[in-house]
Write an enzyme that holds these catalytic residues in place. Structure first.
Site, PDB file in Angstrom:
ATOM      1  N   HIS A 106      39.005  36.947  31.926  1.00 23.86           N
ATOM      2  CA  HIS A 106      40.035  37.301  32.903  1.00 23.86           C
ATOM      3  C   HIS A 106      40.892  36.071  33.158  1.00 23.86           C
ATOM      4  O   HIS A 106      40.393  34.940  33.200  1.00 23.86           O
ATOM      5  CB  HIS A 106      39.374  37.755  34.212  1.00 23.86           C
ATOM      6  CG  HIS A 106      40.256  37.643  35.414  1.00 23.86           C
ATOM      7  ND1 HIS A 106      40.179  36.582  36.297  1.00 23.86           N
ATOM      8  CD2 HIS A 106      41.248  38.450  35.875  1.00 23.86           C
ATOM      9  CE1 HIS A 106      41.077  36.752  37.252  1.00 23.86           C
ATOM     10  NE2 HIS A 106      41.739  37.867  37.031  1.00 23.86           N
ATOM     11  N   VAL A 118      47.724  34.279  36.955  1.00 25.79           N
ATOM     12  CA  VAL A 118      48.566  33.263  37.596  1.00 25.79           C
ATOM     13  C   VAL A 118      49.603  34.015  38.428  1.00 25.79           C
ATOM     14  O   VAL A 118      50.167  35.020  37.977  1.00 25.79           O
ATOM     15  CB  VAL A 118      49.254  32.327  36.572  1.00 25.79           C
ATOM     16  CG1 VAL A 118      48.258  31.322  36.008  1.00 25.79           C
ATOM     17  CG2 VAL A 118      49.910  33.096  35.432  1.00 25.79           C
ATOM     18  N   HIS A 175      25.463  40.874  46.442  1.00 28.96           N
ATOM     19  CA  HIS A 175      24.408  41.880  46.452  1.00 28.96           C
ATOM     20  C   HIS A 175      23.505  41.764  45.234  1.00 28.96           C
ATOM     21  O   HIS A 175      22.428  42.375  45.198  1.00 28.96           O
ATOM     22  CB  HIS A 175      25.014  43.282  46.534  1.00 28.96           C
ATOM     23  CG  HIS A 175      25.884  43.648  45.383  1.00 28.96           C
ATOM     24  ND1 HIS A 175      27.127  43.093  45.178  1.00 28.96           N
ATOM     25  CD2 HIS A 175      25.686  44.522  44.349  1.00 28.96           C
ATOM     26  CE1 HIS A 175      27.668  43.613  44.089  1.00 28.96           C
ATOM     27  NE2 HIS A 175      26.823  44.478  43.560  1.00 28.96           N
ATOM     28  N   GLY A 212      50.312  49.428  47.758  1.00 26.73           N
ATOM     29  CA  GLY A 212      50.914  50.598  47.119  1.00 26.73           C
ATOM     30  C   GLY A 212      51.298  50.361  45.685  1.00 26.73           C
ATOM     31  O   GLY A 212      52.259  50.948  45.186  1.00 26.73           O
TER      32      GLY A 212
END
Length: 299
Positions: free
Chosen positions: A105, A108, A174, A257
């Protein structure tokens, strides 16, 4: 604010990465999808699926505006909550088919928040990280050497700072493990002034291909078994968990959105979950556990 020069760089970076990845499998080109954002601006998503080398790869550019910064973007700057904003960046995720090639991954980005009656507040962020399934120490060391080199021009102490930040950020609480072997993560960065801060963001972007493609070249022809593909799918489940539970980029996109298809591009095409499964001690699958904890890879 020199937003156009940032946008020009980001579009060029997207083109450079897409062109390089396409050379690995020219018969399976990226699909290019241009889109608009309801608040203003838009983006260009470049996505590859079912490739021989890269099972799924997405390299996205976005430049969006809005009337109110979402909570995910103001965690470190609560005074900017609800302010108008402009955001642009390049984000990519690559999920190789071969489990001996790591997932990766890179991101910037630039934010500019408009504060009425005062100067705008701007900052850069980003980084890159590596998620191997069958890690090789020389690959991990190479990755971190490139990460450190990207910090050299602004100060070597930044490597340690942003490497530690990466370990802390890409941590699945977790599961009590890191998502992978880390790299760099930085955010809210403007302390060096615009020119040097922008130059640092460029250094991160420009170092991604030299950091990742040598690993691809070494591992892409390594043979693999159905058992190893199954383990890859199992570990990809952790990737999904992080992106949907913790990742601020995913949250920002959804809260602002953004375009859902582009935001969720980061998810792998195949992943699974197995109830309370543990790899057998002494196997290559169990060895991965030793890599999923913060450590100094260059020591």
């Amino acid at each position: 604010m020199q937003t156009q020069v940032i946008k020009t760089y980001l579009l060029s970076l997207q083109d450079q990465i897409v062109n390089k990845l396409t050379r690995y499998q020219p018969a399976k080109p990226f699909v290019v999808d241009e889109w608009t954002h309801k608040g203003g601006g838009g983006g260009r998503s470049c996505v590859l699926e079912e490739g021989e080398i890269f099972e799924k790869a997405g390299v996205n550019f976005s430049h969006v505006m809005g009337d109110s910064l979402p909570a995910s973007a103001t965690a470190a700057r609560p005074q900017l909550k609800g302010k108008a904003f402009e955001a642009m960046g390049v984000s990519l995720v690559i999920h190789p088919q071969n489990p001996h090639v790591p997932t990766t991954h890179m991101n910037v980005r630039f934010f500019n928040a408009h504060v009425q009656g005062s100067d705008s507040t701007w900052w850069f962020g980003g980084g890159f990280d590596l998620t191997p399934y069958y890690p090789v120490m020389e690959d991990v060391v190479h990755w971190h050497q490139q990460a450190k080199a990207s910090c050299t021009e602004i100060g070597e102490h930044y490597y340690k700072k942003f490497k530690n930040w990466c370990d802390e950020y890409f941590f699945l609480k977790h599961r009590n493990e890191t998502r992978g072997v880390g790299g760099l993560f930085f955010d809210d960065f403007n302390e060096l002034g615009f020119d040097q801060s922008f130059a640092f963001m460029q250094s991160i972007g420009d170092r991604f291909l030299p950091a990742y493609t040598p690993i691809v070249d070494k591992r892409r022809l390594t043979g693999f078994t159905g058992k190893q593909r199954a383990f890859q799918a199992y570990r990809r489940g952790r990737y999904v968990e992080f992106n949907l539970v913790y990742d601020r980029g995913t949250l920002f996109g959804l809260q602002s959105g953004g375009r859902t298809e582009s935001i969720l591009m980061s998810l792998p095409p195949i992943a699974n979950w197995r109830y309370n499964w543990r790899p057998q001690a002494g196997t290559p699958e169990a060895e991965l556990t030793d890599y999923l904890k913060p450590r100094n890879w260059l020591d």
